[in-house]
Write a protein that holds these residues in place. Structure first.
Motif, PDB file in Angstrom:
ATOM      1  N   ARG A   1       9.578   1.379  -7.852  1.00  0.00           N
ATOM      2  CA  ARG A   1       9.550   2.140  -8.870  1.00  0.00           C
ATOM      3  C   ARG A   1       8.767   3.633  -8.963  1.00  0.00           C
ATOM      4  NH1 ARG A   1       9.301  -1.702 -13.193  1.00  0.00           N
ATOM      5  NH2 ARG A   1       7.796  -2.272 -11.633  1.00  0.00           N
ATOM      6  N   VAL A   2       7.531   3.310  -8.389  1.00  0.00           N
ATOM      7  CA  VAL A   2       6.615   4.609  -8.253  1.00  0.00           C
ATOM      8  C   VAL A   2       7.318   5.785  -7.461  1.00  0.00           C
ATOM      9  CG1 VAL A   2       4.328   5.338  -7.394  1.00  0.00           C
ATOM     10  CG2 VAL A   2       4.415   3.145  -8.722  1.00  0.00           C
ATOM     11  N   ILE A   3       7.744   5.078  -6.400  1.00  0.00           N
ATOM     12  CA  ILE A   3       8.585   6.222  -5.225  1.00  0.00           C
ATOM     13  C   ILE A   3       9.542   6.982  -6.040  1.00  0.00           C
ATOM     14  CG2 ILE A   3       9.624   6.303  -3.261  1.00  0.00           C
ATOM     15  CD1 ILE A   3       7.800   4.235  -2.007  1.00  0.00           C
ATOM     16  N   SER A   4      10.573   6.037  -6.880  1.00  0.00           N
ATOM     17  CA  SER A   4      11.660   6.747  -7.094  1.00  0.00           C
ATOM     18  C   SER A   4      11.179   7.563  -8.339  1.00  0.00           C
ATOM     19  CB  SER A   4      12.424   5.669  -7.888  1.00  0.00           C
ATOM     20  OG  SER A   4      12.920   4.845  -6.932  1.00  0.00           O
ATOM     21  N   ALA A   5      10.122   7.334  -9.083  1.00  0.00           N
ATOM     22  CA  ALA A   5       9.844   8.036 -10.135  1.00  0.00           C
ATOM     23  C   ALA A   5       8.920   9.503  -9.808  1.00  0.00           C
ATOM     24  CB  ALA A   5       9.217   7.233 -11.195  1.00  0.00           C
ATOM     25  N   LEU A   6       7.954   9.314  -8.979  1.00  0.00           N
ATOM     26  CA  LEU A   6       7.011  10.543  -8.577  1.00  0.00           C
ATOM     27  C   LEU A   6       7.164  11.063  -7.342  1.00  0.00           C
ATOM     28  CD1 LEU A   6       4.173   8.468 -10.082  1.00  0.00           C
ATOM     29  CD2 LEU A   6       5.273  10.119 -11.071  1.00  0.00           C
ATOM     30  N   ASN A   7       7.926  10.788  -6.321  1.00  0.00           N
ATOM     31  CA  ASN A   7       8.063  11.315  -4.992  1.00  0.00           C
ATOM     32  C   ASN A   7       8.757  12.633  -5.012  1.00  0.00           C
ATOM     33  OD1 ASN A   7       7.711  11.374  -1.917  1.00  0.00           O
ATOM     34  ND2 ASN A   7      10.042  10.970  -1.953  1.00  0.00           N
ATOM     35  N   GLY A   8       8.256  13.539  -4.796  1.00  0.00           N
ATOM     36  CA  GLY A   8       8.886  14.898  -4.871  1.00  0.00           C
ATOM     37  C   GLY A   8       8.434  15.610  -6.313  1.00  0.00           C
TER      38      GLY A   8
ATOM     39  N   GLY B   1       0.102  21.004 -10.426  1.00  0.00           N
ATOM     40  CA  GLY B   1       0.586  22.068  -9.626  1.00  0.00           C
ATOM     41  C   GLY B   1       1.047  21.874  -8.112  1.00  0.00           C
ATOM     42  N   ASN B   2       0.753  20.741  -7.593  1.00  0.00           N
ATOM     43  CA  ASN B   2       1.155  20.172  -6.264  1.00  0.00           C
ATOM     44  C   ASN B   2       2.477  19.258  -6.219  1.00  0.00           C
ATOM     45  OD1 ASN B   2      -1.049  21.838  -5.501  1.00  0.00           O
ATOM     46  ND2 ASN B   2      -2.167  20.269  -4.495  1.00  0.00           N
ATOM     47  N   VAL B   3       3.296  19.265  -5.350  1.00  0.00           N
ATOM     48  CA  VAL B   3       4.348  18.365  -4.985  1.00  0.00           C
ATOM     49  C   VAL B   3       3.782  17.105  -4.318  1.00  0.00           C
ATOM     50  CG1 VAL B   3       6.449  18.162  -4.209  1.00  0.00           C
ATOM     51  CG2 VAL B   3       5.982  20.309  -4.806  1.00  0.00           C
ATOM     52  N   LEU B   4       4.038  16.116  -4.875  1.00  0.00           N
ATOM     53  CA  LEU B   4       3.600  14.840  -4.622  1.00  0.00           C
ATOM     54  C   LEU B   4       4.447  14.177  -3.247  1.00  0.00           C
ATOM     55  CD1 LEU B   4       2.667  12.784  -7.756  1.00  0.00           C
ATOM     56  CD2 LEU B   4       1.026  14.039  -5.943  1.00  0.00           C
ATOM     57  N   THR B   5       3.946  13.537  -2.316  1.00  0.00           N
ATOM     58  CA  THR B   5       4.632  12.384  -1.332  1.00  0.00           C
ATOM     59  C   THR B   5       4.262  11.151  -1.689  1.00  0.00           C
ATOM     60  OG1 THR B   5       4.711  14.485   0.114  1.00  0.00           O
ATOM     61  CG2 THR B   5       5.104  12.463   1.125  1.00  0.00           C
TER      62      THR B   5
ATOM     63  N   LYS C   1       0.828  -1.292  -0.164  1.00  0.00           N
ATOM     64  CA  LYS C   1       0.035   0.085   0.024  1.00  0.00           C
ATOM     65  C   LYS C   1       0.812   1.252   0.125  1.00  0.00           C
ATOM     66  CE  LYS C   1      -3.714   0.290   2.369  1.00  0.00           C
ATOM     67  NZ  LYS C   1      -4.651   0.295   3.570  1.00  0.00           N
ATOM     68  N   LEU C   2       0.633   2.042  -1.000  1.00  0.00           N
ATOM     69  CA  LEU C   2       1.298   3.199  -0.874  1.00  0.00           C
ATOM     70  C   LEU C   2       0.695   4.626  -0.631  1.00  0.00           C
ATOM     71  CD1 LEU C   2       2.696   3.079  -4.638  1.00  0.00           C
ATOM     72  CD2 LEU C   2       4.093   2.857  -2.494  1.00  0.00           C
ATOM     73  N   PHE C   3       1.042   5.544   0.262  1.00  0.00           N
ATOM     74  CA  PHE C   3       0.405   6.649   0.397  1.00  0.00           C
ATOM     75  C   PHE C   3       0.709   7.664  -0.742  1.00  0.00           C
ATOM     76  CE2 PHE C   3       1.037  10.923   2.245  1.00  0.00           C
ATOM     77  CZ  PHE C   3      -0.078  11.110   2.936  1.00  0.00           C
ATOM     78  N   VAL C   4      -0.336   8.352  -1.099  1.00  0.00           N
ATOM     79  CA  VAL C   4       0.203   9.330  -1.980  1.00  0.00           C
ATOM     80  C   VAL C   4      -0.393  10.796  -1.607  1.00  0.00           C
ATOM     81  CG1 VAL C   4      -0.380  10.101  -4.429  1.00  0.00           C
ATOM     82  CG2 VAL C   4      -0.383   7.793  -3.949  1.00  0.00           C
ATOM     83  N   GLY C   5       0.388  11.650  -1.221  1.00  0.00           N
ATOM     84  CA  GLY C   5      -0.079  12.880  -0.605  1.00  0.00           C
ATOM     85  C   GLY C   5       0.243  14.084  -1.652  1.00  0.00           C
ATOM     86  N   GLY C   6      -0.139  15.277  -1.292  1.00  0.00           N
ATOM     87  CA  GLY C   6      -0.074  16.339  -1.982  1.00  0.00           C
ATOM     88  C   GLY C   6      -1.011  16.351  -3.230  1.00  0.00           C
ATOM     89  N   LEU C   7      -2.252  15.829  -2.902  1.00  0.00           N
ATOM     90  CA  LEU C   7      -3.153  15.928  -4.313  1.00  0.00           C
ATOM     91  C   LEU C   7      -4.041  16.953  -4.010  1.00  0.00           C
ATOM     92  CD1 LEU C   7      -4.261  12.146  -4.091  1.00  0.00           C
ATOM     93  CD2 LEU C   7      -2.780  13.237  -5.687  1.00  0.00           C
ATOM     94  N   ARG C   8      -4.737  17.584  -5.157  1.00  0.00           N
ATOM     95  CA  ARG C   8      -5.526  18.610  -5.234  1.00  0.00           C
ATOM     96  C   ARG C   8      -7.019  18.100  -4.807  1.00  0.00           C
ATOM     97  NH1 ARG C   8      -4.747  23.321  -9.079  1.00  0.00           N
ATOM     98  NH2 ARG C   8      -6.902  22.793  -9.373  1.00  0.00           N
ATOM     99  N   PRO C   9      -7.836  19.180  -4.200  1.00  0.00           N
ATOM    100  CA  PRO C   9      -8.999  18.791  -3.977  1.00  0.00           C
ATOM    101  C   PRO C   9      -9.955  18.041  -4.931  1.00  0.00           C
ATOM    102  CG  PRO C   9      -8.611  20.942  -3.108  1.00  0.00           C
ATOM    103  CD  PRO C   9      -7.460  20.558  -3.848  1.00  0.00           C
TER     104      PRO C   9
END
Length: 98
Positions: free
Chosen positions: A58-65, A70-74, A3-11
């Motif tokens: 792979r997802v973390i390496s490619a997309l974290n930060g 317009g928002n930065v992903l965690t 399970k991945l937490f994906v933060g920094g998402l727009r409403p």
């Protein structure tokens, strides 16, 4: 399942937005966007499950930060919630142990 937490998402983010972004890097098993009950808008985070640890990495390496709409992903592996301590009720009656 990983399970991945994906933060920094727009409403206004949708499950399809997340699927199109993360699906480039892994096979997605489930997506759960956490939404406000009253407005149904995203609270800023979601959970994505994948079956392989390599895919999650792979997802973390490619997309974290990285920037997304317009928002930065965690993005990180979601840790299981620690058990919550029982709440103390100061109004509960005190019982003596004999």
């Amino acid at each position: 399942m990983i399970k991945l937490f994906v933060g920094g998402l727009r409403p206004d983010v949708s499950e399809m937005d997340i699927a199109m972004l993360i699906g480039l890097y892994c096979n997605i098993e489930t997506i759960k966007v956490v939404r406000d009950r009253a407005t149904h808008k995203c609270k800023g985070y979601a959970f994505v499950e994948t079956s392989k640890l390599e895919d999650a990495q792979r997802v973390i390496s490619a997309l974290n930060g990285e920037s997304f709409k317009g928002n930065v992903l965690t993005i990180k592996v979601s840790e299981d919630e620690a058990p919550k301590a029982p709440k103390f009720n100061k109004f509960a009656s005190k019982r003596s142990i004999r």
